[in-house]
Design an enzyme around this catalytic site. Structure first.
Site, mmCIF file in Angstrom:
data_model
loop_
_atom_site.group_PDB
_atom_site.id
_atom_site.type_symbol
_atom_site.label_atom_id
_atom_site.label_comp_id
_atom_site.label_asym_id
_atom_site.label_seq_id
_atom_site.Cartn_x
_atom_site.Cartn_y
_atom_site.Cartn_z
ATOM 1 C CE LYS A 1 -8.284 67.030 10.090
ATOM 2 N NZ LYS A 1 -7.995 67.372 8.707
ATOM 3 N NE ARG B 1 -3.059 73.352 9.883
ATOM 4 C CZ ARG B 1 -4.161 73.160 10.784
ATOM 5 N NH1 ARG B 1 -4.336 71.673 10.919
ATOM 6 N NH2 ARG B 1 -4.500 73.906 11.351
#
Length: 299
Positions: A244, A279
């Site tokens: 991210k 994840r």
């Protein structure tokens, strides 16, 4: 590649850690799979899209996506999460038929290979199609708010991931504002869980995802990450932090595919905050980071 023996060692260390802490984590029931939460589960990202933020276009046909999924399973992934529509900032929706064309052969191939398959979708029609094809988890970034989505999963026995997102992918990063991001995210997630329970969804099927990077500024993401332990008290918690943008400054502007070390470090730290599902894009590196953290805890 992480061996089966190494995976068993990590699970054993994790059980000892949880026992020492007096922790009790509910099992997560996902169709024919029962994940008893004895160690963090690794959910491998498999995007069959041309425009996902870090791996768009890598798996242009079902055969390559299935082969990649099998390899991730061999490296230690517990769950394979297949997505046919990008949810990166600014991403546009695609038709139901196109999403089905992208993901259904991959779902069928990986189910046939014996894996626990999750599908990342907001489309109720797709939910029903992939559940019929053997998928055992639906991962919905809209938290089953689309018309028909809650009904599509309520009468099944699949596991569900309820995620928080402020806005829609097209606009979610246009300066999102919160009075108290932790309270707002918590209230939303628990509210959606309670609503789905009234529709017949058993508590043991529910997993919550605070939605790091979905309608949140960097400061909001870090605030949530620092309080994950509070979020994980009632339901299994999923963390999707892999690659991210919150790691961009730490990694000195590195491209998403160059943020795997930072992502693995975060995964190991989040394990101690009670996160039960990670994840990730890089399964092997995540396994190694978890193994180091657990070994140090029990040295």
């Amino acid at each position: 590649m992480t061996s089966i023996n190494e995976g068993e060692r990590i699970a054993s260390l994790s059980r000892r850690f949880l026992s020492a802490k007096g922790a009790s984590y509910q099992a997560w029931r996902c169709g024919r799979f029962l994940f008893e939460q004895q160690r963090p589960l690794i959910m491998s990202v498999i995007n069959v899209t041309p425009n996902s933020f870090s791996d768009g276009g890598l798996y242009k046909n079902a055969q390559s996506a299935i082969a990649y999924g099998v390899r991730m399973g061999e490296e230690g992934a517990d769950i394979l999460d297949i997505g046919g529509v990008s949810t990166r900032p600014g991403a546009l929706p695609v038709s139901t038929e196109e999403e089905k064309r992208r993901i259904l052969p991959v779902v069928k191939g990986l189910v046939a290979a014996g894996f626990a398959v999750s599908v990342d979708t907001t489309n109720p029609t797709i939910m029903r199609v992939v559940l019929d094809a053997g998928a055992v988890i639906i991962n919905d970034v809209y938290a089953y708010q689309a018309e028909g989505a809650a009904a599509a999963i309520a009468d099944s026995d699949c596991g569900i991931v309820i995620m928080h997102m402020k806005g829609k992918p097209q606009t979610m990063q246009d300066s999102p504002q919160y009075n108290n991001v932790f309270e707002e995210v918590t209230t939303f997630l628990h509210g959606r869980a309670e609503h789905l329970k009234t529709m017949g969804v058993a508590k043991e099927r529910i997993c919550l995802d605070p939605g790091i990077g979905f309608g949140k500024m960097i400061k909001h993401n870090w605030t949530l990450l620092n309080r994950f332990s509070e979020l994980s008290e009632c339901y299994p918690l999923l963390a999707g932090v892999s690659r991210k943008s919150l790691f961009a400054e730490i990694c000195k502007g590195a491209k998403p595919t160059q943020r795997d070390v930072a992502s693995a470090a975060a995964a190991a730290l989040l394990m101690w905050q009670g996160v039960r599902v990670l994840r990730v894009h890089n399964v092997q590196l995540t396994q190694e980071a978890l193994g180091v953290a657990l070994a140090m805890a029990h040295a």
